[in-house]
Write an enzyme that holds these catalytic residues in place. Structure first.
Site, short mmCIF file in Angstrom:
data_model
loop_
_atom_site.label_atom_id
_atom_site.label_comp_id
_atom_site.label_asym_id
_atom_site.label_seq_id
_atom_site.Cartn_x
_atom_site.Cartn_y
_atom_site.Cartn_z
N ASP A 199 -13.05 -20.35 31.96
CA ASP A 199 -13.89 -20.50 30.77
C ASP A 199 -13.60 -19.33 29.83
O ASP A 199 -12.41 -19.13 29.51
CB ASP A 199 -15.37 -20.60 31.19
N ASP A 222 -9.45 -23.10 34.91
CA ASP A 222 -9.52 -21.97 33.97
C ASP A 222 -10.73 -21.12 34.30
O ASP A 222 -11.53 -21.47 35.15
CB ASP A 222 -9.63 -22.51 32.53
#
Ligand code: ADE
Length: 283
Positions: A222, A220
């Site tokens: 973040d 991801d």
């Protein structure tokens, strides 16, 4: 030398049964029997063998992922692998990317860390065990074993995977993810990845004399990237599972390359470093 090498593999979130099959695990030591001076490891230890190299698998978060990052007994895990005779540790970890240059699903072999944890036992040398007596100030450059790290990269390249050599991983305490302000601060500090588990694992392994390297998977971005969905635990698991074969294959290939090397000097050099870093009087 192959028979003197034993590779501990610490599986992060989402790595479990597939590894047992890959490494032909046919013997198990229960957590209870693997208890050591530092307590119980996160999971049973699974013993396997590939191409003549003995392997010990440990699940960092335990069966069913029940142990949160703060609750992991990192010392008991590393000590259990040491007592099992491991010379190396290969760790896998899911991470958030803190930079445009690391994309979702990409593999990274980190070469440094920033420790932002605050609620973990961070040394073996605190008087808990007579095996670790004195005061040890272990140097952290290099933080990860360079030769083992290089082999992870070599293995991934051989398999045709996009892998980044080097990067700084910031370990946060968790279990919550970072705020946007924190995420941006970690970027300003020079972090490339953020996770919740590499610290204290990496430096405990060094204190214990084990050659430790990690393969990180960016799952991801973040929450710093305005145009992206913010990190969510469910998405981390999905992306990790989508890419699990990559990690498994890299670990497998890495073990095969480790096997062909001579490691005695590396192991002895680390032992000497630990001894010389202990400032307590021996008499
Ligand atoms: N593990 C996976 N993604 C993460 C993130 N964004 N922050 C901390 N740990 C993570």
């Amino acid at each position: 030398m192959a028979n003197q090498i034993k590779v501990g593999i610490i599986g992060g979130s989402g790595l479990g049964d597939s590894l047992h099959k890959t490494f032909n695990c046919n013997n198990t030591i229960s957590r209870e029997n693997a208890k050591n001076d530092f307590g119980y490891p996160s999971s049973d230890l699974y013993y396997g063998c590939i191409d003549g190299v003995n392997i010990v698998l440990l699940s960092r978060h335990g069966a069913g992922h029940k142990i949160n990052p703060t609750g992991v007994n990192y010392r008991a895990n590393i000590e259990a692998l040491r007592l099992a005779g491991c010379t190396h540790i290969l760790a896998s970890t899911a991470c958030g990317s803190l930079t445009e240059s690391i994309s979702r699903g990409q593999l990274v072999v980190p070469d440094s860390f920033i420790d932002r944890t605050f609620s973990r036992k961070n040394t073996f040398y605190d008087g808990t065990s007579v095996k670790y007596s004195g005061v040890c100030h272990i140097p952290m450059e290099p933080a990860f074993d360079p030769r083992t790290s290089e082999i992870l990269i070599q293995a991934a390249k051989k398999l045709g995977y996009n892998i980044r050599k080097g990067g700084t991983v910031v370990t946060i305490e968790g279990p919550r993810f970072s705020s946007k302000a924190e995420s941006n601060a970690l970027r300003l500090w020079g972090g490339h990845l953020v996770n919740m588990t590499i610290c204290p694992e990496v430096f405990l392994a060094k204190e214990a004399g084990l050659l430790y390297a990690a393969v990180a998977m960016a799952t991801d971005y973040d929450c710093w990237r305005d145009c992206e969905d913010n990190v969510h635990a469910a998405d981390v698991v999905v992306v990790f599972k989508q890419n699990i074969d990559k990690i498994t294959n890299v670990l497998l290939e890495t073990v095969k390359i480790i096997r062909s090397g001579e490691w005695k000097q590396d192991i002895n050099k680390l032992k000497d470093l630990i001894e010389s870093s202990n400032v307590s009087s021996k008499d």
